[in-house]
Design a protein around this motif. Structure first.
Motif, short mmCIF file in Angstrom:
data_model
loop_
_atom_site.label_atom_id
_atom_site.label_comp_id
_atom_site.label_asym_id
_atom_site.label_seq_id
_atom_site.Cartn_x
_atom_site.Cartn_y
_atom_site.Cartn_z
N TRP A 252 0.83 -1.20 0.00
CA TRP A 252 0.00 0.00 0.00
C TRP A 252 0.87 1.25 0.00
N VAL A 253 1.87 1.30 0.87
CA VAL A 253 2.73 2.48 0.98
C VAL A 253 3.54 2.68 -0.30
N GLU A 254 4.08 1.61 -0.85
CA GLU A 254 4.86 1.74 -2.08
C GLU A 254 3.99 2.25 -3.22
N ASP A 255 2.72 1.83 -3.25
CA ASP A 255 1.81 2.31 -4.28
C ASP A 255 1.53 3.80 -4.11
N THR B 286 -6.33 7.51 14.39
CA THR B 286 -5.83 7.84 13.06
C THR B 286 -6.95 8.37 12.16
N GLU B 287 -6.56 9.10 11.13
CA GLU B 287 -7.51 9.67 10.18
C GLU B 287 -7.92 8.62 9.15
N ASN B 288 -8.99 8.94 8.41
CA ASN B 288 -9.53 7.97 7.44
C ASN B 288 -8.52 7.62 6.36
N GLU B 289 -7.68 8.57 5.95
CA GLU B 289 -6.74 8.31 4.87
C GLU B 289 -5.43 7.70 5.36
N ASP B 290 -5.25 7.60 6.68
CA ASP B 290 -4.06 6.93 7.21
C ASP B 290 -4.23 5.43 7.08
N ILE B 291 -3.13 4.71 7.10
CA ILE B 291 -3.20 3.26 7.09
C ILE B 291 -2.31 2.73 8.21
N LEU B 292 -2.77 1.69 8.87
CA LEU B 292 -2.00 1.12 9.96
C LEU B 292 -1.89 -0.38 9.80
N ALA B 293 -0.85 -0.93 10.41
CA ALA B 293 -0.60 -2.35 10.28
C ALA B 293 0.18 -2.84 11.49
N ARG B 294 0.13 -4.12 11.69
CA ARG B 294 0.98 -4.75 12.70
C ARG B 294 2.22 -5.25 12.00
N LEU B 295 3.37 -4.74 12.40
CA LEU B 295 4.63 -5.14 11.79
C LEU B 295 5.00 -6.55 12.22
N GLY B 296 4.64 -6.89 13.45
CA GLY B 296 4.95 -8.20 14.01
C GLY B 296 5.22 -8.04 15.50
N GLY B 297 4.96 -9.08 16.27
CA GLY B 297 5.17 -8.98 17.71
C GLY B 297 4.36 -7.86 18.32
N ASP B 298 5.04 -6.93 19.00
CA ASP B 298 4.36 -5.79 19.62
C ASP B 298 4.65 -4.49 18.88
N PHE C 62 1.05 4.92 8.51
CA PHE C 62 1.44 5.81 7.42
C PHE C 62 0.48 6.98 7.42
N VAL C 63 1.03 8.17 7.60
CA VAL C 63 0.22 9.39 7.74
C VAL C 63 0.49 10.30 6.55
N LYS C 64 -0.55 10.80 5.93
CA LYS C 64 -0.40 11.73 4.81
C LYS C 64 -1.30 12.95 5.02
N PHE D 105 10.17 11.06 7.90
CA PHE D 105 9.53 11.75 6.79
C PHE D 105 9.68 10.91 5.53
N VAL D 106 8.61 10.77 4.78
CA VAL D 106 8.60 9.95 3.57
C VAL D 106 8.56 10.84 2.35
N SER D 107 9.54 10.70 1.49
CA SER D 107 9.59 11.46 0.25
C SER D 107 9.16 10.58 -0.91
N GLY D 108 8.39 11.15 -1.83
CA GLY D 108 7.93 10.38 -2.99
C GLY D 108 9.05 10.11 -3.98
N GLU D 109 9.96 11.06 -4.13
CA GLU D 109 11.02 10.92 -5.13
C GLU D 109 12.08 9.95 -4.64
N GLY D 110 12.33 8.92 -5.41
CA GLY D 110 13.33 7.93 -5.05
C GLY D 110 12.99 7.19 -3.77
N PHE D 111 11.70 6.95 -3.55
CA PHE D 111 11.27 6.34 -2.29
C PHE D 111 11.76 4.90 -2.18
#
Length: 285
Positions: free
Chosen positions: A139-142, A190-202, A207-209, A244-250
């Motif tokens: 999702w984030v890469e997309d 979190t806001e409606n456009e944010d996405i959350l996930a469990r990475l593993g364990g605790d 991802f906030v935009k 901070f996440v940059s779109g260019e060269g992500f």
């Protein structure tokens, strides 16, 4: 030519039923059958449908040696989206230059919905009900494949301090209950456009935009920590690292490493806090 009754019965018996709205068209001619389906195909798929099942496309394929094709497509049927499987076959008349075309379809909506459900289930963490690591990465890469210089985006890694002691003291069932509570709290904050996930364990990822500046994110993080610490009780707290996440060269893995580095800084400073990756861009307006 029209689909024969024998062929139609064999097709229905082996694979399913033709939607009732198509029966009359499919017992007359290929042209009427094709046009009847084309009327119901969703606008976004019409070009693909025409390329696959128009007379011109079928005759061209036949000339190239392809005498049949099967395609699953979404139509608007009975006032709701419905999946159908379309099948055509061509047969050259051995005594003339004529080419006969048979075309039909069956309703596969129930089968497709089950298939889509299985695909969606594969994206979900079984304990918390939120996305798992793989789905989050996709999702984030997309989202980061398109560059929007005016949009600020952040990757947040959260870790539950002392969670291992909870499992040791109260058992894994209680630990899973706490993880579910944390996930539900994250959903509320979190806001409606944010996405959350469990990475593993605790560990969790958010991802906030759509954040205009760092001060706004600070306020949201303060609110998030207040709600999380309320839901965790007196013996569990959270730490977080933000990148901070940059779109260019992500690079997703690089961003994950940066957020993890910031999380480590939070733990070194005494936990129960959040830190920004030290080399991130200045986000102040």
């Amino acid at each position: 030519s029209a689909a024969s009754d024998v062929y139609k019965r064999q097709f229905e018996k082996s694979d399913g039923n033709i939607p009732s709205c198509y029966v009359s068209a499919f017992t007359t001619s290929y042209t009427k059958a094709y046009q009847r389906m084309l009327d119901d195909v969703l606008p976004v798929d019409k070009g693909d449908f025409i390329a696959s099942f128009s007379r011109e496309s079928i005759l061209r394929n036949t000339k190239d040696g392809t005498d049949h094709a099967i395609k699953e497509i979404l139509i608007h049927y009975d006032n709701q989206p419905t999946w159908i499987r379309v099948f055509y076959q061509t047969m050259k008349d051995p005594y003339t230059s004529f080419i006969n075309i048979w075309i039909t379809c069956i309703n596969i909506n129930e089968e497709k919905q089950y298939e889509l459900k299985l695909l969606e289930m594969a994206k979900v963490d079984k304990v918390t009900g939120i996305y798992n690591r793989a789905a989050f990465m996709d999702w984030v890469e997309d989202k980061c494949s398109t560059i929007n210089e005016n949009e600020k985006r952040f990757l947040i890694m959260l870790d539950v301090d002392g969670f291992g002691k909870v499992n040791d003291r109260f058992g894994y069932n209680y630990g899973d209950t706490m993880l579910k509570k944390i996930a539900q709290t994250l959903k509320l904050v979190t806001e409606n456009e944010d996405i959350l996930a469990r990475l593993g364990g605790d560990e969790f990822l958010v991802f906030v935009k759509g954040i205009e500046n760092k001060e706004i994110l600070d306020r949201r993080m303060d609110q998030l920590f207040s709600r999380l610490n309320d839901s965790c009780g007196d013996f569990l707290f959270c730490s977080a690292g933000i990148c901070f996440v940059s779109g260019e060269g992500f690079d997703y893995q690089k961003a994950l490493k940066c957020a993890d580095t910031a999380l480590y800084e939070s733990k070194k400073k005494g936990k129960r806090r959040y830190s920004y990756y030290e080399k991130m861009e200045d986000m102040k307006a």
